[in-house]
Design an enzyme around this catalytic site. Structure first.
Site: not given
Ligand code: ACO
Length: 332
Positions: A117, A257, A287
Site C-alpha cells: 500500500c 492511502h 482499499n
Molecule cells: N463483519 C462483521 N463482524 C466482523 C467482521 C465483518 N466483516 N470482521 C470481523 N468481525 C467481528 C470479529 O469477529 C469480532 O467479533 P468478536 O468480538 O465476536 O470476536 C468483532 O467483529 C470485532 O473485531 P475486531 O477485529 O476487534 O474489529 P476492529 O474494530 O479491530 O476492526 C478492522 C477490524 C476494521 C480490520 C480494523 O482492525 C482495521 O481497520 N485494521 C486496519 C487494517 C487495514 O486497514 N488493513 C488494510 C490493509 S493494510 C493497509 O492498507 C495499511
C-alpha cells in the site's frame, strides 16, 4: 530526503477501475457480515473487482494512458515505466513490461516494485530520483493491485476491506526551476512483515519431499496494522512538513492511502489538522492498495478539491511494513 539536481514536474495523473461493483449488501450473501459493521469500522460501502479474464495490466494501462493524455505526452517520450504492484499478473514478465507493450512505450525501460500500500509513494521516490539525477526525463509511474483474486472470500475480517484498481502519474524534468516534489521519503520495518502477508509458496521438486502448506491469500493482524498506521503515519507527516519548512495549515489537501476512514480520521486528529483537509474516496473503492493515493489524487483533481497550485501531502503505509510521505505542488 531532498534531492534537487534537476527539478521534477508532475505532469499528469490517471486512474483505471474495473466496472463490476460489489456492495456491502452483496457481501452479506457471502460471509456473516453486514453493511452497518463494514461502514462503521472502515467507511467502505462498495468496491470494484476484476471479473473473467480482466487483468491488473489492463487497469494499469488505462490509468497510464489517462495520465499520459492529461500530461499531453506521447507514449514514445516515456524513458521508464515503473509499476508498483504486489499482485502482478505474472512473476515474470513484469506488469511494467506488459504496460509498456499495451501503451506502445517502445523507448521505455520497465520494472516493477513491491511495496504494497506504500507503492505509489515508493514509486514516486524512485521516479523522481531518476529524473532529479538526470538519468531520465520522463517516467510513467503506474500502481495496481487486484486483491480480489488473493483474499480469502470466506474470511470476513479481510475480504470486506479490499478492492481492485490502478492509478498512474507522469513525472518529467521541469523546463523551468520549479520543483513540484518538495520532499519525498520512504521507510520500512521488515521485522513486522508477518502482520500483513500474502505468501507465495510454489511447489518443491517432487524428489525432495512434501511442499510447505500455505494458502495464497491475505493474512492480516488487523489490530496491529491499525495501531501501526495511526502511530507511524502522523510522525511521518510531521517529519515531512518539518523538513520542508511547511506548516500543517499551509497544506491544501492531505491524500493518504485509502485503507480505512477511521485510520485517516485518527491521523488527522493526532496531527490536530481539520478532518476536512483529508480527502476520502474509499467508500466507493475499498482499499485499492498501491493504487489508492493516485486514484484519490485523480478524483480530487476532477472534483475541484485539488486545484492548480494546491500544496499536497501524499502518504502511503502498508505491508512490509512500509510507509512514506511526499510533499508536492500540483500545478494542473
Ligand atoms: N463483519 C462483521 N463482524 C466482523 C467482521 C465483518 N466483516 N470482521 C470481523 N468481525 C467481528 C470479529 O469477529 C469480532 O467479533 P468478536 O468480538 O465476536 O470476536 C468483532 O467483529 C470485532 O473485531 P475486531 O477485529 O476487534 O474489529 P476492529 O474494530 O479491530 O476492526 C478492522 C477490524 C476494521 C480490520 C480494523 O482492525 C482495521 O481497520 N485494521 C486496519 C487494517 C487495514 O486497514 N488493513 C488494510 C490493509 S493494510 C493497509 O492498507 C495499511
Amino acid at each position: 530526503m531532498n534531492i534537487n539536481l534537476y527539478p521534477v514536474k508532475i505532469a499528469g495523473v490517471g486512474k483505471g477501475l474495473p466496472e463490476t461493483v460489489i456492495t456491502n449488501f452483496d457481501l452479506e450473501k457471502l460471509v456473516d457480515t453486514n453493511d452497518e459493521w463494514i461502514a462503521t469500522r472502515s467507511g467502505i460501502r462498495e468496491r470494484r473487482v476484476v471479473s473473467s479474464g480482466e487483468t491488473g495490466t489492463a487497469l494499469a494501462a488505462v490509468a497510464g494512458a489517462q495520465a499520459l493524455a492529461s500530461a499531453g505526452i506521447d507514449s514514445g517520450e516515456v524513458d521508464l515505466i515503473i509499476c508498483a504492484t504486489s499482485i502482478p499478473d505474472n512473476l515474470y514478465p513484469s506488469t511494467a513490461c506488459e504496460v509498456q507493450k499495451e501503451l506502445k512505450c517502445s523507448n521505455a525501460a520497465a520494472f516493477d516494485i513491491t511495496a504494497a500500500c506504500s507503492g505509489l509513494v515508493y514509486g514516486l521516490n524512485v521516479a523522481r530520483s531518476f529524473i532529479a539525477s538526470g538519468i531520465y526525463k520522463t517516467v510513467l509511474l503506474t500502481a495496481v493491485d487486484v486483491h480480489s483474486r488473493f483474499v480469502d472470500w470466506e474470511d470476513r475480517s479481510t475480504c470486506v476491506l479490499f478492492g481492485d484498481g490502478a492509478g498512474a502519474m507522469v513525472l518529467t524534468r521541469s523546463d523551468n526551476e520549479q520543483n513540484d516534489i518538495i520532499y519525498a521519503d520512504m521507510e520500512a520495518d521488515g521485522s513486522r512483515g508477518e502482520e500483513l502477508k500474502i505468501p507465495l509458496t510454489g511447489k518443491n521438486c517432487p524428489l525432495v519431499g512434501p511442499n510447505p502448506v500455505a494458502g495464497q491469500h491475505v493474512s492480516m493482524n488487523g489490530r496491529e496494522i491499525y495501531k501501526f498506521a495511526v502511530n507511524t503515519v502522523p510522525s511521518s507527516i510531521k517529519k515531512a512538513l518539518d523538513e520542508s519548512g511547511i506548516g500543517p495549515e499551509q497544506v491544501d489537501c492531505y491524500i493518504l492511502h485509502q485503507a480505512n476512514a477511521r485510520i485517516i480520521e485518527s491521523i488527522a486528529d493526532k496531527l490536530k489538522i481539520s478532518r476536512d483537509k483529508f480527502y476520502i474516496n474509499l467508500q466507493k473503492y475499498g482499499n485499492t492498495s498501491a493504487a489508492s493515493v493516485a486514484i484519490a489524487l485523480r478524483e480530487a483533481i476532477e472534483d475541484g478539491s485539488v486545484t492548480p497550485s494546491s500544496l499536497l501531502v501524499l502518504s502511503g503505509f502498508g505491508a512490509g511494513l512500509t510507509w512514506g510521505t511526499a510533499v508536492i505542488r500540483w500545478r494542473g
